[in-house]
Motif scaffolding. Sequence first.
Motif, short mmCIF file in Angstrom:
data_model
loop_
_atom_site.label_atom_id
_atom_site.label_comp_id
_atom_site.label_asym_id
_atom_site.label_seq_id
_atom_site.Cartn_x
_atom_site.Cartn_y
_atom_site.Cartn_z
N GLY A 362 0.77 -1.24 0.00
CA GLY A 362 0.00 0.00 0.00
C GLY A 362 0.80 1.29 0.00
N TRP A 363 2.05 1.24 -0.50
CA TRP A 363 2.87 2.45 -0.42
C TRP A 363 3.39 2.94 -1.77
N MET A 364 3.27 2.11 -2.83
CA MET A 364 3.71 2.56 -4.15
C MET A 364 2.67 2.25 -5.22
N THR A 365 1.42 2.28 -4.83
CA THR A 365 0.34 2.09 -5.79
C THR A 365 0.28 3.31 -6.71
N PRO A 366 -0.43 3.22 -7.82
CA PRO A 366 -0.59 4.40 -8.68
C PRO A 366 -1.14 5.61 -7.92
N TYR A 367 -1.98 5.36 -6.91
CA TYR A 367 -2.50 6.46 -6.10
C TYR A 367 -1.37 7.18 -5.36
N ASN A 368 -0.50 6.40 -4.73
CA ASN A 368 0.64 6.99 -4.03
C ASN A 368 1.51 7.81 -4.97
N VAL A 369 1.75 7.23 -6.15
CA VAL A 369 2.65 7.89 -7.11
C VAL A 369 2.02 9.17 -7.64
N ARG A 370 0.72 9.13 -7.97
CA ARG A 370 0.07 10.34 -8.51
C ARG A 370 0.10 11.48 -7.50
N HIS A 371 -0.09 11.15 -6.26
CA HIS A 371 -0.14 12.20 -5.23
C HIS A 371 1.21 12.43 -4.56
N ASN A 372 2.23 11.67 -4.99
CA ASN A 372 3.58 11.79 -4.42
C ASN A 372 3.50 11.74 -2.89
N TYR A 373 2.95 10.68 -2.38
CA TYR A 373 2.60 10.60 -0.97
C TYR A 373 2.87 9.18 -0.47
N SER A 374 3.96 8.98 0.24
CA SER A 374 4.28 7.66 0.77
C SER A 374 5.32 7.77 1.87
N ALA A 375 5.57 6.62 2.51
CA ALA A 375 6.54 6.56 3.60
C ALA A 375 7.90 6.15 3.03
N PRO A 376 8.94 6.96 3.19
CA PRO A 376 10.26 6.64 2.64
C PRO A 376 10.77 5.28 3.09
N LEU A 377 10.56 4.92 4.34
CA LEU A 377 11.02 3.64 4.83
C LEU A 377 10.42 2.49 4.02
N ARG A 378 9.11 2.58 3.75
CA ARG A 378 8.43 1.53 3.00
C ARG A 378 8.88 1.52 1.54
N VAL A 379 9.09 2.68 0.96
CA VAL A 379 9.56 2.76 -0.42
C VAL A 379 10.91 2.07 -0.56
N ASN A 380 11.79 2.31 0.38
CA ASN A 380 13.11 1.68 0.35
C ASN A 380 12.99 0.16 0.48
N GLU A 381 12.08 -0.28 1.34
CA GLU A 381 11.88 -1.71 1.51
C GLU A 381 11.37 -2.36 0.22
N LEU A 382 10.39 -1.69 -0.39
CA LEU A 382 9.77 -2.26 -1.59
C LEU A 382 10.73 -2.31 -2.77
N THR A 383 11.66 -1.42 -2.86
CA THR A 383 12.55 -1.35 -4.02
C THR A 383 13.94 -1.94 -3.75
N ILE A 426 11.69 -1.07 -19.02
CA ILE A 426 10.98 0.21 -18.91
C ILE A 426 10.11 0.24 -17.67
N ALA A 427 9.43 -0.87 -17.38
CA ALA A 427 8.56 -0.92 -16.19
C ALA A 427 9.38 -0.73 -14.92
N LEU A 428 10.56 -1.34 -14.86
CA LEU A 428 11.40 -1.18 -13.67
C LEU A 428 11.97 0.23 -13.59
N GLU A 429 12.30 0.81 -14.74
CA GLU A 429 12.80 2.19 -14.73
C GLU A 429 11.71 3.15 -14.27
N LYS A 430 10.48 2.85 -14.62
CA LYS A 430 9.36 3.68 -14.16
C LYS A 430 9.20 3.57 -12.65
N ILE A 431 9.35 2.37 -12.11
CA ILE A 431 9.31 2.18 -10.66
C ILE A 431 10.44 2.95 -9.99
N GLN A 432 11.63 2.87 -10.60
CA GLN A 432 12.77 3.60 -10.05
C GLN A 432 12.52 5.11 -10.02
#
Length: 463
Positions: A362-383, A426-432
């Motif tokens: 629940g931290w890098m869904t399209p909703y999170n990305v569109r609103h640029n709104y997430s927890a840095p700790l979780r983003v680091n974990e996910l990537t 490309i999909a991974l670069e978009k995630i990055q």
Amino acid sequence: MFPFTGNLADIAAHNAYSKEQILDILRSAKDNELEVIPLVQTFGHLEFALKREAFIHLREVPESPQALCPSLNRSLEFVEAMIDQVMELHTAASDVKFLHIGCDEVFQMGACTRCRSHPRDTLFLQHVRSVVGGLTRRWPRVRPLIWDDMLRHVPQRDLLDSGIGQLVDPMVWVYAEDIYRFVPTHVWDKYSSVFSTAWSASAFKGAFGETEFVPNAKRHLENNLRWLEVMTEESPKFKKGFAGIVLTGWQRYDHFAVLCELLPAAVPSLALSLMAASRGYFDAALSEAVGVALGCPSPSSPHTRLRPPIQSLISLNTDPHMWNYFGRCFFPGNSFFKLTYRLHVAEAEVKEFLEQTTRQKGWMTPYNVRHNYSAPLRVNELTADLPRLQRGLSSLARATVDALNDVCDTYTIAEWIEQRIYPDIIALEKIQSSAQALLNRKTWERRPLHPLEDLKRFGVTMP
């Protein structure tokens, strides 16, 4: 890929074979006691030609280049010109006993104003007669072959009245395991009353999915074995029995489709099916013979001291693509065959990563990305696995170039990488990129987040 010239030069691919290359292929076939049967599409599957502006006037449907109009004299002139160029080059190097004139999957027929008043079956049979007439005038000793699918629903009386049985031999194609599901017994009865012989057509690749990249050897072997049973059952009905079986290997489903299984990835499947078709059965002894033919380690090889001999490893039920069985053999194309397993693993890993990152968590869904709104700790974990996956795909792309350089031209290699590997890169670069944007933010607004403006079209009221 044929080097058409003159008025047909526009339908030759920019990377078509040269005449010298084709002659070399034909001479090599003759040296290896192989008989070449050219195939020229003469009705449907003419996208490669009808897509060009110079031939748009020959289309049955103006918006689609799939099939030509059989009611135009210029259509027949065009077909005869193609046949002449192909036959002239092939007969320069060897005797040609058969010419396949295609005629399968004519999806668009009886649609234009010229053809609309004629029954579809009549249009088809008359066009076949016209094409064969032109062929036999120029090449009287060549026997025409056609795919059978457009004949399966034509009444027996119409086939007999058309005289098609004296003009062509049908090639009955079914690539699935249940042959009778597609060509029931009553169709065989009809065919045997019209034609003195028939060919069957199985497949060793390119039949079970438009975007598959390695054949399911198990299904193809079963298809060929079932064909042997059907041929045994139906052969007595024909005056001359079956003429033979053709193991087809498609690389595209049509001209506009992407590449499916490349030949280097399909050599093991071809070997299995060809062994079964030529011997009439398949058992453990034949699987051992296939292993020997494809350069697999023998029981006496020093490499088998640490592992069981290759003959004991074959299991189509658990290894339908034969990666375990043929992955350590040495045959032409073996490096690319091995690479397809790496691709299989990489695609599964990337798919799972994208699903976890963008949908399940629940931290890098399209909703999170569109609103640029997430927890840095979780983003680091996910990537955390992102760099490893990116390196793996880049390595796979480079390995593909190395594996195919001696087999395919640059265009084919580039298309395959763009189709199979590049989308995941490309999909991974978009995630990055999304992750970096989320991590760059140091402060966040109070909830609730402002609704997406585009939701107004669904009746969402903007505050």
